[in-house]
Motif scaffolding. Structure first.
Motif, mmCIF file in Angstrom:
data_model
loop_
_atom_site.group_PDB
_atom_site.id
_atom_site.type_symbol
_atom_site.label_atom_id
_atom_site.label_comp_id
_atom_site.label_asym_id
_atom_site.label_seq_id
_atom_site.Cartn_x
_atom_site.Cartn_y
_atom_site.Cartn_z
ATOM 1 N N LEU A 197 32.699 -15.964 40.015
ATOM 2 C CA LEU A 197 32.695 -14.688 39.300
ATOM 3 C C LEU A 197 33.975 -14.519 38.486
ATOM 4 C CD1 LEU A 197 31.138 -12.489 42.094
ATOM 5 C CD2 LEU A 197 30.071 -13.177 39.943
ATOM 6 N N THR A 198 35.076 -15.015 39.028
ATOM 7 C CA THR A 198 36.343 -14.971 38.294
ATOM 8 C C THR A 198 36.237 -15.802 37.019
ATOM 9 O OG1 THR A 198 37.465 -14.821 40.428
ATOM 10 C CG2 THR A 198 38.829 -15.292 38.499
ATOM 11 N N ALA A 199 35.619 -16.972 37.145
ATOM 12 C CA ALA A 199 35.456 -17.852 35.991
ATOM 13 C C ALA A 199 34.539 -17.232 34.943
ATOM 14 C CB ALA A 199 34.904 -19.202 36.434
ATOM 15 N N LEU A 200 33.661 -16.331 35.404
ATOM 16 C CA LEU A 200 32.694 -15.706 34.500
ATOM 17 C C LEU A 200 33.297 -14.527 33.736
ATOM 18 C CD1 LEU A 200 30.091 -17.092 34.509
ATOM 19 C CD2 LEU A 200 29.159 -15.448 36.099
ATOM 20 N N MET A 201 34.296 -13.883 34.313
ATOM 21 C CA MET A 201 34.861 -12.670 33.742
ATOM 22 C C MET A 201 35.535 -12.834 32.379
ATOM 23 S SD MET A 201 34.266 -9.835 35.111
ATOM 24 C CE MET A 201 35.565 -8.752 34.485
ATOM 25 N N PRO A 202 36.413 -13.823 32.182
ATOM 26 C CA PRO A 202 37.219 -13.862 30.961
ATOM 27 C C PRO A 202 36.379 -13.814 29.690
ATOM 28 C CG PRO A 202 37.911 -15.555 32.495
ATOM 29 C CD PRO A 202 36.643 -14.971 33.035
ATOM 30 N N GLU A 203 35.146 -14.351 29.759
ATOM 31 C CA GLU A 203 34.302 -14.363 28.561
ATOM 32 C C GLU A 203 33.724 -12.984 28.268
ATOM 33 O OE1 GLU A 203 31.821 -17.783 28.013
ATOM 34 O OE2 GLU A 203 32.419 -18.613 29.964
ATOM 35 N N ALA A 204 33.839 -12.080 29.272
ATOM 36 C CA ALA A 204 33.256 -10.750 29.101
ATOM 37 C C ALA A 204 34.290 -9.805 28.500
ATOM 38 C CB ALA A 204 32.763 -10.227 30.445
ATOM 39 N N VAL A 205 34.486 -9.886 27.205
ATOM 40 C CA VAL A 205 35.441 -9.004 26.521
ATOM 41 C C VAL A 205 34.859 -7.600 26.393
ATOM 42 C CG1 VAL A 205 36.693 -10.752 25.221
ATOM 43 C CG2 VAL A 205 34.528 -9.867 24.347
ATOM 44 N N SER A 206 35.693 -6.631 26.041
ATOM 45 C CA SER A 206 35.213 -5.245 26.060
ATOM 46 C C SER A 206 35.269 -4.585 24.688
ATOM 47 C CB SER A 206 35.997 -4.427 27.089
ATOM 48 O OG SER A 206 37.365 -4.713 26.984
ATOM 49 N N THR A 207 34.969 -5.339 23.645
ATOM 50 C CA THR A 207 34.868 -4.739 22.311
ATOM 51 C C THR A 207 33.436 -4.882 21.812
ATOM 52 O OG1 THR A 207 35.480 -6.829 21.281
ATOM 53 C CG2 THR A 207 37.266 -5.288 21.743
ATOM 54 N N GLY A 208 33.113 -4.150 20.755
ATOM 55 C CA GLY A 208 31.776 -4.236 20.178
ATOM 56 C C GLY A 208 30.787 -3.313 20.850
ATOM 57 N N PRO A 209 29.577 -3.199 20.272
ATOM 58 C CA PRO A 209 28.541 -2.307 20.819
ATOM 59 C C PRO A 209 28.041 -2.797 22.181
ATOM 60 C CG PRO A 209 27.699 -3.577 18.952
ATOM 61 C CD PRO A 209 29.149 -3.883 19.051
ATOM 62 N N TRP A 210 27.472 -1.850 22.964
ATOM 63 C CA TRP A 210 27.090 -2.148 24.350
ATOM 64 C C TRP A 210 26.081 -3.293 24.460
ATOM 65 C CZ3 TRP A 210 22.023 -1.742 25.872
ATOM 66 C CH2 TRP A 210 21.172 -1.021 25.035
ATOM 67 N N ASN A 211 25.119 -3.348 23.563
ATOM 68 C CA ASN A 211 24.091 -4.385 23.698
ATOM 69 C C ASN A 211 24.657 -5.783 23.459
ATOM 70 O OD1 ASN A 211 24.426 -3.474 21.050
ATOM 71 N ND2 ASN A 211 22.466 -4.336 20.403
ATOM 72 N N GLU A 212 25.633 -5.889 22.557
ATOM 73 C CA GLU A 212 26.277 -7.187 22.341
ATOM 74 C C GLU A 212 27.114 -7.583 23.539
ATOM 75 O OE1 GLU A 212 28.384 -7.440 18.629
ATOM 76 O OE2 GLU A 212 26.621 -6.813 17.474
ATOM 77 N N ARG A 213 27.748 -6.579 24.177
ATOM 78 C CA ARG A 213 28.574 -6.879 25.363
ATOM 79 C C ARG A 213 27.691 -7.356 26.511
ATOM 80 N NH1 ARG A 213 31.243 -1.964 24.684
ATOM 81 N NH2 ARG A 213 31.157 -1.457 26.899
ATOM 82 N N LEU A 214 26.531 -6.691 26.702
ATOM 83 C CA LEU A 214 25.594 -7.141 27.741
ATOM 84 C C LEU A 214 25.096 -8.554 27.431
ATOM 85 C CD1 LEU A 214 23.258 -4.157 28.754
ATOM 86 C CD2 LEU A 214 25.185 -5.150 29.993
ATOM 87 N N GLY A 215 24.818 -8.799 26.157
ATOM 88 C CA GLY A 215 24.366 -10.126 25.741
ATOM 89 C C GLY A 215 25.405 -11.186 26.050
ATOM 90 N N LEU A 216 26.694 -10.839 25.832
ATOM 91 C CA LEU A 216 27.775 -11.774 26.127
ATOM 92 C C LEU A 216 27.782 -12.174 27.594
ATOM 93 C CD1 LEU A 216 31.004 -10.759 24.150
ATOM 94 C CD2 LEU A 216 30.135 -13.065 24.557
#
Lengths: 186, 186
Positions: free
Chosen positions: B59-78
């Motif tokens: 889960l730690t390895a998965l987090m860094p790719e989850a940035v917090s900019t852009g619209p919500w649907n793009e963030r979920l897609g990321l």
DNA sequence: ACCTGAACACCGTTCAAGT
DNA sequence: ACCTGAACACCGTTCAAGT
């Protein structure tokens, strides 16, 4: 299926129910059948083949509840509830269904059954597989999440959650059907 | 995390990548670390605790790719794409994530991250957990299905399928948000 | 504090041998 | 055709002992 094969599979089911999937060993099955571990290899070439047999047995047990009357959404709901109910009675089942391809005869019949319901919902042929994957992935995934504790401790609220999710998925299916309709008949 | 613990976890990852999850044994890990199997028990009380440690690492390895900019649907897609990409590189990961509860610090942060995106989509508080479960169950389930061969042999078409599914799920989320809006403001 | 050696109760699977 | 005995190369874990 010869009597011996059925007897072996039944023993495997009893052990899984009583002591979990990890306790299903060739030795434990042989003990229960009253035979040497090596005798099993006449009937199932490997433990992996035996587990595949269990998946087949599982899908067969799931089929009878899937009757073919009533509207498509109720039929899909029936299958979904069968899956969840079965996984609650046999927590090892969801884990097994998710870890091996299900290409038995009953597995194929179950998939065809879902396709038929989706056709009646108005899903075009080229989207049938995708929607079937979407629905089964969610249903088996939900059952596996409950069984593994991924959703936290067992909670009666999960039933309401499952119902609401299914209702949302039915709406999703209707939307996909409607969109494809728009393209074909402007 | 002490250096030894990290070293043990790293060894477990290498073995899983090279020979699969079943090859991750206390003895194999100890061999690679250069120590007796029993020495591991100073650092992880059991193999189960070690696997939990692997999920945390995952889960730690998965987090860094989850940035917090852009619209919500793009963030979920990321997040969704991170999961699938990771599971494709490490086929054992999806299996592990689905078979154990993920209650590590990074697991909670990831859930909170998804909640935030759903809030911005207009999902009310009392539906946040349900929608998060719905999305994560599908995403991890899809990754697990691909890894296990449940969807058949690897197929580039699965990527298009995944994209279309995500688009449908975004629409589902918008529908749930809109319905709740209707109730609140008539 | 950290590690080792020996042991216990298990695995799946192969192979030659029995009826 | 079906089953057995002995063996091989593994498991996770405990316990007393070493430094």
């Amino acid at each position: 299926m010869s009597g011996r094969r059925q007897e072996i599979l039944d023993a495997a089911f009893v052990i899984a129910d009583e002591q979990g999937l990890d306790a299903v060993s060739m030795r434990a099955i042989a003990d229960r059948v009253g035979v040497t571990p090596m005798a099993l290899y006449r009937h199932y070439g490997s433990k992996s083949a035996l587990l595949d047999g269990m998946v087949g047995h599982l899908l067969t047990a799931l089929m009878p509840e899937a009757v073919s009357t009533g509207p498509w959404n109720e039929r899909l709901g029936l299958i979904a509830h069968s899956y969840r109910g079965f996984a609650q009675q046999h927590p090892w089942a969801a884990q097994l269904l998710f870890s091996r391809p299900a290409i038995t005869l009953d597995g194929i019949r179950l998939v065809e059954f879902i396709h038929q319901a989706l056709r009646e919902a108005g899903i075009p042929e080229h989207e049938l597989t995708r929607m079937e994957h979407l629905v089964t992935t969610f249903v088996i995934g939900f059952a596996a999440s409950e069984a593994s504790g991924r959703f936290g401790p067992p909670d009666p609220g999960h039933t309401a959650e499952f119902e609401a999710d299914l209702a949302d998925l039915v709406r999703l299916i209707q939307n996909v059907a409607t969109q494809n309709q728009d393209i074909t008949s402007p």
